[in-house]
Design a protein around this motif. Structure first.
Motif, PDB file in Angstrom:
ATOM      1  N   TYR A  36       0.833  -1.210   0.000  1.00  0.00           N
ATOM      2  CA  TYR A  36       0.000   0.000   0.000  1.00  0.00           C
ATOM      3  C   TYR A  36       0.868   1.261   0.000  1.00  0.00           C
ATOM      4  CZ  TYR A  36       1.603  -0.566   4.752  1.00  0.00           C
ATOM      5  OH  TYR A  36       2.417  -0.732   5.844  1.00  0.00           O
ATOM      6  N   PRO A  38       3.142   4.431  -0.653  1.00  0.00           N
ATOM      7  CA  PRO A  38       3.401   5.330  -1.778  1.00  0.00           C
ATOM      8  C   PRO A  38       4.818   5.915  -1.783  1.00  0.00           C
ATOM      9  CG  PRO A  38       2.306   6.541  -0.036  1.00  0.00           C
ATOM     10  CD  PRO A  38       2.453   5.115   0.453  1.00  0.00           C
ATOM     11  N   TYR A  39       5.583   5.657  -0.694  1.00  0.00           N
ATOM     12  CA  TYR A  39       6.837   6.400  -0.538  1.00  0.00           C
ATOM     13  C   TYR A  39       7.950   5.881  -1.434  1.00  0.00           C
ATOM     14  CZ  TYR A  39       4.320   8.177   3.429  1.00  0.00           C
ATOM     15  OH  TYR A  39       3.355   8.757   4.209  1.00  0.00           O
ATOM     16  N   GLY A  79      11.295   8.034   5.662  1.00  0.00           N
ATOM     17  CA  GLY A  79      11.686   7.077   4.615  1.00  0.00           C
ATOM     18  C   GLY A  79      10.493   6.631   3.799  1.00  0.00           C
ATOM     19  N   GLY A  80      10.648   5.475   3.232  1.00  0.00           N
ATOM     20  CA  GLY A  80      11.490   4.355   3.578  1.00  0.00           C
ATOM     21  C   GLY A  80      11.566   4.099   5.083  1.00  0.00           C
ATOM     22  N   THR A  81      12.644   3.440   5.444  1.00  0.00           N
ATOM     23  CA  THR A  81      12.808   3.029   6.837  1.00  0.00           C
ATOM     24  C   THR A  81      14.193   3.445   7.340  1.00  0.00           C
ATOM     25  OG1 THR A  81      11.325   1.163   6.399  1.00  0.00           O
ATOM     26  CG2 THR A  81      12.611   1.069   8.416  1.00  0.00           C
ATOM     27  N   GLU A 110      11.513   8.127  12.017  1.00  0.00           N
ATOM     28  CA  GLU A 110      10.590   7.003  11.807  1.00  0.00           C
ATOM     29  C   GLU A 110      11.337   5.682  12.003  1.00  0.00           C
ATOM     30  OE1 GLU A 110       9.286   7.566   7.775  1.00  0.00           O
ATOM     31  OE2 GLU A 110       8.008   9.252   8.288  1.00  0.00           O
ATOM     32  N   SER A 111      10.598   4.650  12.422  1.00  0.00           N
ATOM     33  CA  SER A 111      11.248   3.347  12.597  1.00  0.00           C
ATOM     34  C   SER A 111      10.268   2.220  12.259  1.00  0.00           C
ATOM     35  CB  SER A 111      11.698   3.185  14.053  1.00  0.00           C
ATOM     36  OG  SER A 111      10.559   3.033  14.894  1.00  0.00           O
ATOM     37  N   HIS A 112      10.846   1.053  11.983  1.00  0.00           N
ATOM     38  CA  HIS A 112      10.028  -0.144  11.732  1.00  0.00           C
ATOM     39  C   HIS A 112      10.048  -0.996  13.010  1.00  0.00           C
ATOM     40  CE1 HIS A 112       8.753  -3.993  10.162  1.00  0.00           C
ATOM     41  NE2 HIS A 112       8.391  -3.394   9.032  1.00  0.00           N
ATOM     42  N   GLU A 137       0.586   0.136  12.571  1.00  0.00           N
ATOM     43  CA  GLU A 137      -0.421  -0.013  11.505  1.00  0.00           C
ATOM     44  C   GLU A 137      -1.725  -0.707  11.889  1.00  0.00           C
ATOM     45  OE1 GLU A 137       0.947   2.005   9.949  1.00  0.00           O
ATOM     46  OE2 GLU A 137       2.978   1.555   9.368  1.00  0.00           O
ATOM     47  N   ARG A 149       2.519  -7.000   6.818  1.00  0.00           N
ATOM     48  CA  ARG A 149       3.491  -6.577   7.839  1.00  0.00           C
ATOM     49  C   ARG A 149       4.067  -7.844   8.488  1.00  0.00           C
ATOM     50  NH1 ARG A 149       5.142  -1.485   7.407  1.00  0.00           N
ATOM     51  NH2 ARG A 149       5.544  -1.339   9.626  1.00  0.00           N
ATOM     52  N   ILE A 176      -3.161   2.519  10.769  1.00  0.00           N
ATOM     53  CA  ILE A 176      -3.953   2.745   9.547  1.00  0.00           C
ATOM     54  C   ILE A 176      -5.359   2.186   9.800  1.00  0.00           C
ATOM     55  CG2 ILE A 176      -4.110   2.384   7.062  1.00  0.00           C
ATOM     56  CD1 ILE A 176      -1.167   1.960   6.892  1.00  0.00           C
ATOM     57  N   PRO A 206      -6.345   7.092   7.563  1.00  0.00           N
ATOM     58  CA  PRO A 206      -7.126   6.118   6.793  1.00  0.00           C
ATOM     59  C   PRO A 206      -6.224   5.535   5.704  1.00  0.00           C
ATOM     60  CG  PRO A 206      -7.701   8.354   6.124  1.00  0.00           C
ATOM     61  CD  PRO A 206      -6.726   8.481   7.271  1.00  0.00           C
ATOM     62  N   LEU A 207      -6.539   4.358   5.213  1.00  0.00           N
ATOM     63  CA  LEU A 207      -5.723   3.763   4.145  1.00  0.00           C
ATOM     64  C   LEU A 207      -5.928   4.567   2.859  1.00  0.00           C
ATOM     65  CD1 LEU A 207      -3.926   1.439   3.085  1.00  0.00           C
ATOM     66  CD2 LEU A 207      -6.014   0.202   2.562  1.00  0.00           C
ATOM     67  N   PHE A 208      -4.908   5.342   2.479  1.00  0.00           N
ATOM     68  CA  PHE A 208      -4.986   6.094   1.225  1.00  0.00           C
ATOM     69  C   PHE A 208      -4.654   5.131   0.089  1.00  0.00           C
ATOM     70  CE2 PHE A 208      -3.707   9.495   4.299  1.00  0.00           C
ATOM     71  CZ  PHE A 208      -4.875  10.237   4.213  1.00  0.00           C
ATOM     72  N   PHE A 210      -3.285   4.759  -3.306  1.00  0.00           N
ATOM     73  CA  PHE A 210      -2.517   5.380  -4.386  1.00  0.00           C
ATOM     74  C   PHE A 210      -2.516   4.429  -5.570  1.00  0.00           C
ATOM     75  CE2 PHE A 210      -1.035   7.277  -0.480  1.00  0.00           C
ATOM     76  CZ  PHE A 210      -0.979   8.618  -0.794  1.00  0.00           C
TER      77      PHE A 210
HETATM   78  C1  LIG Z   1       7.620   5.584   6.101  1.00  0.00           C
HETATM   79  S1  LIG Z   1       6.400   4.669   6.885  1.00  0.00           S
HETATM   80  C2  LIG Z   1       6.932   4.393   8.587  1.00  0.00           C
HETATM   81  C3  LIG Z   1       8.206   3.712   8.926  1.00  0.00           C
HETATM   82  C4  LIG Z   1       8.458   2.307   8.411  1.00  0.00           C
HETATM   83  N1  LIG Z   1       8.810   2.379   7.044  1.00  0.00           N
HETATM   84  C5  LIG Z   1       7.304   1.374   8.609  1.00  0.00           C
HETATM   85  O1  LIG Z   1       6.579   1.120   7.656  1.00  0.00           O
HETATM   86  O2  LIG Z   1       7.156   0.892   9.738  1.00  0.00           O
HETATM   87  C6  LIG Z   1       5.282   5.974   7.225  1.00  0.00           C
HETATM   88  C7  LIG Z   1       3.871   5.673   7.620  1.00  0.00           C
HETATM   89  O3  LIG Z   1       3.001   6.067   6.583  1.00  0.00           O
HETATM   90  C8  LIG Z   1       1.787   5.394   6.729  1.00  0.00           C
HETATM   91  N2  LIG Z   1       1.330   4.939   5.402  1.00  0.00           N
HETATM   92  C9  LIG Z   1       2.060   4.387   4.426  1.00  0.00           C
HETATM   93  N3  LIG Z   1       1.281   4.149   3.351  1.00  0.00           N
HETATM   94  C10 LIG Z   1       0.047   4.555   3.670  1.00  0.00           C
HETATM   95  C11 LIG Z   1      -1.195   4.551   2.983  1.00  0.00           C
HETATM   96  N4  LIG Z   1      -1.319   4.088   1.753  1.00  0.00           N
HETATM   97  N5  LIG Z   1      -2.277   5.065   3.626  1.00  0.00           N
HETATM   98  C12 LIG Z   1      -2.172   5.539   4.891  1.00  0.00           C
HETATM   99  N6  LIG Z   1      -1.036   5.558   5.582  1.00  0.00           N
HETATM  100  C13 LIG Z   1       0.062   5.062   4.984  1.00  0.00           C
HETATM  101  C14 LIG Z   1       1.998   4.221   7.647  1.00  0.00           C
HETATM  102  O4  LIG Z   1       1.260   4.445   8.819  1.00  0.00           O
HETATM  103  C15 LIG Z   1       3.490   4.254   7.889  1.00  0.00           C
HETATM  104  O5  LIG Z   1       3.791   3.902   9.194  1.00  0.00           O
END
Ligand SMILES: C[S@@+](CC[C@H](N)C(=O)[O-])C[C@H]1O[C@@H](n2cnc3c(N)ncnc32)[C@H](O)[C@@H]1O
Ligand code: SF4
Length: 413
Positions: A36, A38-39, A79-81, A110-112, A137, A149, A176, A206-208, A210
């Motif tokens: 899901y 987008p980054y 990030g990314g992570t 940010e962290s995983h 999430e 996940r 999310i 909310p789950l966006f 993309f």
């Molecule tokens: C860069 S990630 C966080 C750090 C790490 N990469 C991780 O996933 O645990 C940033 C955050 O964006 C949110 N996110 C990513 N894609 C999303 C989506 N399609 N809709 C809503 N939130 C989203 C998630 O909550 C995610 O934790």
């Protein structure tokens, strides 16, 4: 947006008029790719991470003569992570930043969850991170599975407890909601877990969907737009009720912070510089973005070329609209800050619009302070999202496919 990079002279002129700046550092690596997301990211590889560290350090150095002694009042690593690079060079970048720039703030990062072992949490604290975000999430195993996940609810709750018990100023967790098939009682359960775990902040998106992501592609975004907006409002109301009742306040449209805690958020000042692949910078009347492609970013920097792939000059109208967009996101602002920034009276520009929004209950229009109500925060932002998600789809989607797109036309479809 076009592919003209700002010249050194142009940038030098802009920095002369800036008296504080934020910095954003992008770490474009992850250990797995979520369907899901987008980054801008790719799978972590040790060899490219080394080259990346050197390139980022060179990019920072290229700005040092321009930034000079300007105070840096906000520093965000996203990030990314970022935690893929713990002990793999992120420390060198952070140390370099603190040595070369006039740093007046601590690190937000940010962290995983899978990277937050007790040992890594210690390392994270030791490199100056005071505000830590964890991508949790969901609080049901079947939703974690849909999102692909790689951990269970039990494991992630353990991780949250460990992080909260350390000395961070703010531990944020990302949640999310509006996941496929999610029920109201599942959202309620998530809210109750957040409060019970005592996290300092929850960012609840909310789950966006993309269109260029695997999961987003499965949905026809426009089909149920109105229904989706009401549905999300209901979910958010459930979270509001639980979190307000547990000592949290709304710190942005989607975030709830514990009373008395400094909020975790991305760059908090209006003007910022972005370092790394896909790092974006906003310097008053120009917005520009580095190439998203990691190899192209490293190559450009090593060849002494600009990594900027797209830029846009912003008219004063566009700057004001951008200013208002972010103030609505934060749910509160002062009219006098608008006057300071643009030298134009806020009420002259937006007074009648604010009065209408006041009458329909979307905000409280004070003499200087404007506070959005819960209803206003949600619906005004939902309206903004209607446009911005399309922009992001276009800008990020194109930039992910093409390292140097040449031109991207930002119109809503
Ligand atoms: C860069 S990630 C966080 C750090 C790490 N990469 C991780 O996933 O645990 C940033 C955050 O964006 C949110 N996110 C990513 N894609 C999303 C989506 N399609 N809709 C809503 N939130 C989203 C998630 O909550 C995610 O934790
Ligand atoms: S959600 Fe986080 S871990 Fe997953 S791909 Fe995106 S940035 Fe990487």
């Amino acid at each position: 947006m076009n592919n003209i990079s700002p010249s050194g002279n142009e940038l030098s002129q802009k920095f002369r008029e800036i008296n504080e700046i934020g910095i954003y550092l992008h770490i474009p690596f992850c250990t797995g790719i979520c369907p899901y997301c987008p980054y801008n990211k790719e799978i972590f590889r040790e060899d490219s991470s080394h080259k990346y560290v050197n390139a980022v350090i060179k990019e920072i150095d290229s700005y040092v003569p321009l930034i000079k002694n300007i105070p840096v009042t906000s520093f965000y690593i996203g990030g990314g992570t970022p935690t893929t690079m713990l002990t793999k060079g992120i420390e060198s970048i952070i140390n370099h930043i603190y040595r070369r720039l006039n740093m007046k703030c601590l690190v937000h990062m940010e962290s995983h969850p899978d990277h937050l072992t007790a040992e890594n949490l210690k390392i994270i604290e030791s490199i100056g991170v005071k505000y830590l975000s964890i991508g949790v999430e969901a609080f049901q195993d079947h939703h974690l599975k849909t999102l692909e996940r790689p951990y269970t609810v039990r494991e992630v709750m353990n991780t949250i407890e460990k992080a909260v018990s350390r000395n961070f100023d703010c531990v944020n967790i990302d949640l999310i909601f509006d996941l496929p098939g999610q029920t109201e009682s599942e959202v309620e359960q998530a809210g109750l877990e957040i409060a019970k775990l005592g996290v300092h902040q929850a960012a609840t998106y909310p789950l966006f969907r993309f269109s260029y992501t695997r999961l987003g592609n499965q949905f026809n975004k426009r089909r149920n737009e109105i229904f989706t907006a009401f549905h999300r409002r209901k979910f958010l109301q459930i979270l509001e009720e639980i979190l307000y009742g547990s000592g949290y306040y709304r710190s942005s449209v989607w975030a709830f912070t514990k009373n008395g805690v400094d909020k975790y958020c991305s760059v908090t000042v209006p003007l910022y510089l972005g370092f790394g692949a896909s790092g974006s910078s906003y310097l008053r009347d120009i917005f520009y973005v580095n190439t998203f492609n990691v190899s192209e970013y490293i190559k450009s920097i090593n060849d002494g070329k600009s990594p900027v792939s797209l830029s846009i000059n912003l008219s004063e109208q566009m700057q004001m609209a951008g200013w208002l967009y972010w103030r609505i996101y934060e749910t509160r602002f002062r009219k006098s800050d608008f006057l300071k920034r643009f030298n134009i009276c806020f009420d002259e520009k937006y007074g009648s619009l604010m009065e209408i929004l006041n009458r329909v209950g979307y905000l409280k229009n004070g003499n200087d302070q404007i506070n959005l109500t819960d209803k206003g925060a949600y619906w005004l932002h939902a309206f903004e999202d209607f446009f911005s998600i399309d922009y992001i789809n276009k800008l990020w989607g194109t930039s992910i496919q093409n390292p140097r797109p040449g031109e991207v036309v930002l119109t809503t479809v």
